[in-house]
Design a protein around this motif. Structure first.
Motif, PDB file in Angstrom:
ATOM      1  N   GLY A   1       7.201   2.842  -3.054  1.00 10.20           N
ATOM      2  CA  GLY A   1       6.880   3.040  -4.461  1.00 10.20           C
ATOM      3  C   GLY A   1       6.439   1.746  -5.129  1.00 10.20           C
ATOM      4  O   GLY A   1       6.212   0.718  -4.491  1.00 10.20           O
ATOM      5  N   THR A   2       6.329   1.800  -6.450  1.00 12.17           N
ATOM      6  CA  THR A   2       5.998   0.620  -7.248  1.00 12.17           C
ATOM      7  C   THR A   2       7.283  -0.107  -7.616  1.00 12.17           C
ATOM      8  O   THR A   2       8.262   0.542  -7.988  1.00 12.17           O
ATOM      9  CB  THR A   2       5.246   1.030  -8.524  1.00 12.17           C
TER      10      THR A   2
ATOM     11  N   PRO B   1      -2.218  -5.094  -8.273  1.00 13.66           N
ATOM     12  CA  PRO B   1      -3.015  -4.723  -7.095  1.00 13.66           C
ATOM     13  C   PRO B   1      -4.456  -5.194  -7.187  1.00 13.66           C
ATOM     14  O   PRO B   1      -5.084  -5.454  -6.160  1.00 13.66           O
ATOM     15  CB  PRO B   1      -2.915  -3.192  -7.062  1.00 13.66           C
TER      16      PRO B   1
ATOM     17  N   VAL C   1      -0.589  -1.021  -4.848  1.00 18.95           N
ATOM     18  CA  VAL C   1       0.762  -1.236  -5.367  1.00 18.95           C
ATOM     19  C   VAL C   1       0.939  -2.717  -5.689  1.00 18.95           C
ATOM     20  O   VAL C   1       0.480  -3.583  -4.933  1.00 18.95           O
ATOM     21  CB  VAL C   1       1.827  -0.801  -4.335  1.00 18.95           C
TER      22      VAL C   1
ATOM     23  N   ASP D   1      -5.577   3.050  -4.286  1.00 14.12           N
ATOM     24  CA  ASP D   1      -4.305   3.410  -4.929  1.00 14.12           C
ATOM     25  C   ASP D   1      -3.280   2.326  -4.615  1.00 14.12           C
ATOM     26  O   ASP D   1      -2.262   2.562  -3.973  1.00 14.12           O
ATOM     27  CB  ASP D   1      -3.850   4.774  -4.409  1.00 14.12           C
TER      28      ASP D   1
ATOM     29  N   ASN E   1       0.843  -1.184   0.000  1.00 15.77           N
ATOM     30  CA  ASN E   1       0.000   0.000   0.000  1.00 15.77           C
ATOM     31  C   ASN E   1       0.882   1.238   0.000  1.00 15.77           C
ATOM     32  O   ASN E   1       2.043   1.179   0.398  1.00 15.77           O
ATOM     33  CB  ASN E   1      -0.921   0.024   1.229  1.00 15.77           C
ATOM     34  N   ARG E   2       0.348   2.362  -0.427  1.00 21.33           N
ATOM     35  CA  ARG E   2       1.115   3.602  -0.464  1.00 21.33           C
ATOM     36  C   ARG E   2       1.440   4.090   0.949  1.00 21.33           C
ATOM     37  O   ARG E   2       0.661   3.896   1.881  1.00 21.33           O
ATOM     38  CB  ARG E   2       0.334   4.678  -1.207  1.00 21.33           C
TER      39      ARG E   2
END
Length: 328
Positions: free
Chosen positions: A163-164, A262, A308, A306, A133-134
């Motif tokens: 990050g990704t 995700p 990842v 959002d 997760n972010r």
């Protein structure tokens, strides 16, 4: 700052499962009315008298012509509330109102974020979020920001933003994230700050922080863990595989990909707790669009949606070794 997100991860699955009760409501009682459905006793120790009364009450209820109407009405009501909630969320204009803090280090797509401090001798807090997760669950809005709250209380705050996964991290498992990224971040913080360092691990980030404290104890002075899973055999832990065959199917899927999208991760969470998505969106449909609670909901849901991707190694660690075999 991330762009505004829509409810899109596994949305077709969510809506299909949400509509099933409505589609089935007209026929769900037919097996019972025809006597073809199997009767399951409530519990092995139920008394014959109680069981008889319960059976009679159920048969009486089936003969009530209003029952099917009530079931269908409730299914329609819940479906309409869910669709209204999805519509309101996807048409909201919410945006995060906080900028990203300065970046002091980078490794691939991972960044070390520095929230600064009012003085050089401020106690240091290093926040470590989940890999899937972010990071900004710890810095959602000006109102909902654990990182900025700590800074206001005189601490110097750092956050690991994973990050990704980049090409350089595609072969990483959790151990490599710890040794190749988290440890260098911790070394930089130790070399560039004064005083004791407290590590705050959130969710699976707590397990990463705990592992770092074990292999590099000289870098960690204090350790605090928040919402960190540690016993996956607990009875209340939601399961997304039920037997060895399903676990092997999941492992084979993981091994066919470099990264796990995700959307798939979101689907597993939905499978483990299918009512959570519907309940929160139905509740959102009834909320005042201008209320503080609505803004808080939108901030959290933006983060939830959002997502990842996981590397193959992290997926096997988390979904197999942790969730199924309870290695932690």
């Amino acid at each position: 700052m991330p762009t505004r997100t829509r409810i899109q991860q596994a949305l077709p699955l969510h809506l299909t499962l949400a509509m099933l009760p409505l589609l089935a409501s007209r026929t769900a009682l037919q097996p019972w009315k025809s006597g073809s459905a199997h009767w399951n006793a409530p519990s092995p120790d139920s008394s014959p008298h109680s069981l008889h009364k319960l059976r009679n009450a159920w048969q009486e209820l089936q003969s009530n012509p209003e029952l099917a109407k009530a079931v269908e009405h409730e299914a329609e009501k819940r479906a309409a509330e869910l669709l209204t909630g999805v519509y309101h969320y996807n048409n909201s204009t919410f945006e995060r109102d906080v900028p990203d803090p300065p970046v002091v280090l980078r490794w691939g797509n991972a960044r070390l974020l520095d929230y600064g401090a009012s003085n050089a001798h401020a106690p240091v807090v290093f926040l470590i979020p989940s890999l899937i997760n972010r990071y900004y669950i710890l810095d959602l809005t000006r109102k909902l920001s654990f990182a900025r709250y700590l800074r206001e209380w005189g601490m110097r705050v750092f956050i690991a933003d994973w990050g990704t996964p980049s090409t350089a991290e595609r072969h990483f498992n959790c151990a490599l994230y710890i040794t190749e990224i988290l440890a260098p971040m911790a070394e930089w913080i130790r070399a560039n700050t004064q005083g004791r360092i407290t590590y705050g691990g959130y969710c699976m980030g707590g397990l990463l922080a705990l592992a770092l404290a074990q292999i590099r104890p000289e870098l960690v002075d204090n350790l605090a863990l928040f919402a960190t899973p540690w016993d996956f055999s607990a009875t209340h832990f939601p399961r997304f595989t039920r037997d060895e065959s399903a676990t092997q199917d999941l492992k084979r899927y993981i091994h066919t990909r470099d990264t796990i999208p995700p959307e798939f991760i979101h689907m597993l969470f939905h499978y483990a707790n299918p009512q959570a998505f519907q309940s929160k969106l139905r509740e959102f449909a009834t909320m005042d669009g201008r209320s503080a609670a609505t803004l808080d909901f939108l901030a959290i849901e933006q983060w939830v949606n959002d997502g990842v991707a996981m590397t193959r190694g992290v997926a096997e660690d988390c979904l197999i070794d942790w969730a199924q075999q309870n290695l932690p």
